[in-house]
Design a protein around this motif. Sequence first.
Motif, PDB file in Angstrom:
ATOM      1  N   ASP A 168       0.836  -1.193   0.000  1.00 28.26           N
ATOM      2  CA  ASP A 168       0.000   0.000   0.000  1.00 28.26           C
ATOM      3  C   ASP A 168       0.874   1.247   0.000  1.00 28.26           C
ATOM      4  O   ASP A 168       1.920   1.288   0.637  1.00 28.26           O
ATOM      5  N   VAL A 169       0.425   2.271  -0.713  1.00 28.43           N
ATOM      6  CA  VAL A 169       1.101   3.558  -0.679  1.00 28.43           C
ATOM      7  C   VAL A 169       0.749   4.211   0.651  1.00 28.43           C
ATOM      8  O   VAL A 169      -0.422   4.281   1.029  1.00 28.43           O
ATOM      9  N   ARG A 170       1.768   4.666   1.361  1.00 31.33           N
ATOM     10  CA  ARG A 170       1.557   5.230   2.692  1.00 31.33           C
ATOM     11  C   ARG A 170       2.079   6.659   2.767  1.00 31.33           C
ATOM     12  O   ARG A 170       3.034   7.011   2.106  1.00 31.33           O
ATOM     13  N   ILE A 171       1.420   7.440   3.580  1.00 39.12           N
ATOM     14  CA  ILE A 171       1.839   8.811   3.852  1.00 39.12           C
ATOM     15  C   ILE A 171       2.449   8.809   5.250  1.00 39.12           C
ATOM     16  O   ILE A 171       1.763   8.473   6.219  1.00 39.12           O
ATOM     17  N   PRO A 172       3.726   9.161   5.364  1.00 40.56           N
ATOM     18  CA  PRO A 172       4.396   9.042   6.665  1.00 40.56           C
ATOM     19  C   PRO A 172       3.906  10.062   7.687  1.00 40.56           C
ATOM     20  O   PRO A 172       3.484  11.160   7.341  1.00 40.56           O
ATOM     21  N   ASN A 206       3.052   0.558  10.337  1.00 41.99           N
ATOM     22  CA  ASN A 206       3.873  -0.051   9.277  1.00 41.99           C
ATOM     23  C   ASN A 206       4.261   0.941   8.186  1.00 41.99           C
ATOM     24  O   ASN A 206       4.244   0.625   7.006  1.00 41.99           O
ATOM     25  N   GLY A 207       4.565   2.172   8.585  1.00 41.27           N
ATOM     26  CA  GLY A 207       5.087   3.134   7.622  1.00 41.27           C
ATOM     27  C   GLY A 207       4.250   4.359   7.387  1.00 41.27           C
ATOM     28  O   GLY A 207       4.620   5.218   6.599  1.00 41.27           O
ATOM     29  N   GLY A 208       3.108   4.482   8.021  1.00 42.79           N
ATOM     30  CA  GLY A 208       2.291   5.673   7.855  1.00 42.79           C
ATOM     31  C   GLY A 208       0.852   5.358   7.523  1.00 42.79           C
ATOM     32  O   GLY A 208       0.436   4.198   7.497  1.00 42.79           O
ATOM     33  N   ALA A 209       0.092   6.396   7.251  1.00 42.67           N
ATOM     34  CA  ALA A 209      -1.324   6.257   6.910  1.00 42.67           C
ATOM     35  C   ALA A 209      -1.454   5.766   5.470  1.00 42.67           C
ATOM     36  O   ALA A 209      -0.785   6.269   4.576  1.00 42.67           O
ATOM     37  N   LYS A 212      -2.974   5.580   1.912  1.00 41.92           N
ATOM     38  CA  LYS A 212      -3.735   6.534   1.099  1.00 41.92           C
ATOM     39  C   LYS A 212      -5.198   6.105   1.066  1.00 41.92           C
ATOM     40  O   LYS A 212      -5.513   4.920   1.019  1.00 41.92           O
ATOM     41  N   LYS A 213      -6.075   7.095   1.087  1.00 41.86           N
ATOM     42  CA  LYS A 213      -7.528   6.925   1.077  1.00 41.86           C
ATOM     43  C   LYS A 213      -8.058   6.332   2.378  1.00 41.86           C
ATOM     44  O   LYS A 213      -9.138   5.773   2.408  1.00 41.86           O
ATOM     45  N   SER A 214      -7.279   6.449   3.443  1.00 42.19           N
ATOM     46  CA  SER A 214      -7.765   6.003   4.740  1.00 42.19           C
ATOM     47  C   SER A 214      -8.170   7.218   5.573  1.00 42.19           C
ATOM     48  O   SER A 214      -7.833   8.349   5.243  1.00 42.19           O
ATOM     49  N   LEU A 215      -8.892   6.964   6.639  1.00 44.87           N
ATOM     50  CA  LEU A 215      -9.321   8.017   7.536  1.00 44.87           C
ATOM     51  C   LEU A 215      -8.501   7.916   8.815  1.00 44.87           C
ATOM     52  O   LEU A 215      -8.484   6.877   9.461  1.00 44.87           O
ATOM     53  N   VAL A 216      -7.795   8.989   9.149  1.00 46.87           N
ATOM     54  CA  VAL A 216      -6.992   9.054  10.362  1.00 46.87           C
ATOM     55  C   VAL A 216      -7.598  10.139  11.235  1.00 46.87           C
ATOM     56  O   VAL A 216      -7.719  11.285  10.792  1.00 46.87           O
ATOM     57  N   VAL A 217      -7.989   9.791  12.443  1.00 51.25           N
ATOM     58  CA  VAL A 217      -8.636  10.750  13.329  1.00 51.25           C
ATOM     59  C   VAL A 217      -7.850  10.850  14.634  1.00 51.25           C
ATOM     60  O   VAL A 217      -7.895   9.941  15.458  1.00 51.25           O
ATOM     61  N   PRO A 218      -7.113  11.956  14.814  1.00 48.70           N
ATOM     62  CA  PRO A 218      -6.456  12.158  16.107  1.00 48.70           C
ATOM     63  C   PRO A 218      -7.516  12.407  17.182  1.00 48.70           C
ATOM     64  O   PRO A 218      -8.390  13.249  17.004  1.00 48.70           O
ATOM     65  N   VAL A 219      -7.452  11.638  18.251  1.00 52.91           N
ATOM     66  CA  VAL A 219      -8.440  11.747  19.314  1.00 52.91           C
ATOM     67  C   VAL A 219      -7.718  12.039  20.623  1.00 52.91           C
ATOM     68  O   VAL A 219      -6.781  11.333  20.985  1.00 52.91           O
TER      69      VAL A 219
END
Length: 174
Positions: A18-22, A33-36, A38-45
């Motif tokens: 998967d392409v990941r954004i660090p 495993n290397g970052g978010a 792409k096209k995923s939802l990351v929610v800092p809580v």
Amino acid sequence: HDYFEDSEERFEFYHRTDVRIPFLLQSMNNVTNGGAIKKSLVVPVAPTGVGKSLFMTAWSAFLLKLGYNVLYITLEMAEEKIAERVDACLLDIAVNDLKTVPHDVFTNKINQLRGNYIGKLKIREASSMSFTAITLKSLLGELKAKNNFKPDIIMVDYLNLVGSIRQISASDTY
């Protein structure tokens, strides 16, 4: 999904890269495993005042340095306050010192950044609950048409303040 019939597809899925954004924080890269992806939802809580917006502005600055295009949508703070935090990160100047930095020093630092990084940052301020998925789609179309800008990542500062297109009254959704 048929467990036995689809085993080959599952194997391909397990071995897909998967392409990941660090992330800015190495510990988060280790956990993911290397970052978010792409096209995923990351929610800092985190509780109020802990630093979610600070995390997002620092991550935006980090990604800009790496050449990513970032769209930062703020539903809580003014665009200028977000830019101020990004400036502090990129220019290595404390937020409080930005008010006293000489114009030529500020301009030189901005020009150095412009020459070193290929990423772009667009910051858009919107009022809470009036910003919806439809508004986002329209904004993306506008940025692409007018500025030839397509974000690699979209930061939404305060996702829970995004209005619902299904619910007429957005009260009690906080």
